[in-house]
Design an enzyme around this catalytic site. Structure first.
Site: not given
Length: 344
Positions: A76-78
């Site tokens: 998942k996106d940071r």
């Protein structure tokens, strides 16, 4: 993605995304219910501004285990607020204190036992809530574009995440194919980038011709929500009805060893789109690596799509996407978005 064609006409807006992590929220949709027994502890975790791999390492340290004992369904996106599931292999079924994991960046929402390790890709999809700020554009035209996307779907692009910072993964893949040695994890990433670049080329050709969501002679069909394909077979009333209700989609190749399944006009377009020197080098490298010919749907239809204007220049979007599909594909059809997190 700014170099890719648009399916529905000229861009309608400019805006900023990820001005804060809360402006990019992603909730993983689980693919199964936990059994409540077994030696794999499933943890539903909310993270803010944290990398999935870094959280997995933190879990390994918390449990006193090697990193291979921790798994997750997808990264998942940071620069976001995300919820996702992790599994930790604890053969003695003794979990350390969950409270020790809590921090400003990580929160454990739920935990339960399961009888299997969480596998990569074991998710039903992702639900997104995105906030676009400093938006410039005609609200009525944007509303209409969003209604059109909800009704018709949009091209199923591989997003820029696949290609690395400044698109560097494809040149790196070409260097790897030419003999440069890379780590195992890098190799997998570069192979995926090469495949994705070739798929996007075919999809771009079909968007430019206006047939990304309509069949060509020799079309290979993909069943919605699966990797199953069938065809080619001639268009019929039955197939037309299935296409209209999003039960099936036209497809394009994920390159590898073997013959293209498509024939006639569909195959001719695919071969033409992948005929320049760079595409041929990527094709050869993927074949040498032993990947097999597969297919991917050309069309994507977001589910549960809604939007609201929080202010004259602030737009909130929410929708759900299947696994392997990108929120940036939705944003691309609206216009130019600037990722504010990249300025950090």
């Amino acid at each position: 993605m700014t170099a890719l064609p648009l399916a529905f006409g000229a861009p309608l807006l400019t805006a900023s995304i990820r001005s804060t992590p809360e402006d990019f929220q992603v909730d993983e949709l689980p693919a199964f219910e936990a059994t409540g027994e077994g030696e794999h502890l499933l943890l539903d975790i909310r993270k803010r501004g944290a990398n999935t791999v870094a959280v997995a390492k933190q879990l390994a340290q918390w449990a006193g285990l090697p990193e291979m004992a921790v798994s997750y369904a997808g990264q998942k996106d940071r620069h976001a607020v995300t919820t996702q599931r992790f599994s930790v292999h604890l053969p003695r079924r003794v979990a350390p204190d969950l409270a020790a994991l809590a921090s400003d960046d990580v929160q454990v929402l739920a935990s339960t036992w399961h009888n299997r390790k969480l596998q990569r890709g074991a998710l039903a999809g992702n639900r997104f809530k995105l906030v676009l700020r400093d938006l410039q554009g005609d609200a009525a035209a944007i509303d209409e574009r969003l209604r059109l996307i909800a009704a018709r779907g949009l091209p199923n692009w591989f997003g820029e995440q696949r290609f690395g910072r400044d698109g560097g993964n494809v040149p790196a893949a070409l260097q790897m194919f030419a003999g440069r040695r890379v780590r195992k994890d890098q190799r997998s990433m570069l192979l995926s980038a090469a495949r994705s670049a070739l798929f996007n080329r075919v999809l771009a050709a079909r968007v430019e011709q206006g047939n990304w969501d309509t069949p060509l002679d020799g079309e290979v069909w993909m069943l919605d929500g699966s990797r199953s394909v069938f065809g080619p077979e001639p268009m019929s009333d039955v197939l037309a009805k299935r296409l209209a209700r999003f039960d099936i989609h036209p497809s394009a190749p994920l390159w590898g060893v073997g013959e293209l399944r498509s024939t006639d006009a569909a195959r001719a377009l695919e071969e033409q789109a992948l005929s320049d020197d760079q595409a041929l080098a990527l094709r050869a490298g993927l074949e040498e690596a032993g990947l097999k010919q597969e297919r991917r749907a050309l069309r994507l239809r977001p589910a549960l799509m809604q939007h609201q204007w929080l202010a004259a220049d602030v737009l909130e979007l929410s929708f759900a996407l299947p696994p392997g599909c990108y929120a940036t594909a939705v944003l691309h059809e609206l216009g130019q978005t600037n990722d504010a997190s990249r300025a950090e």
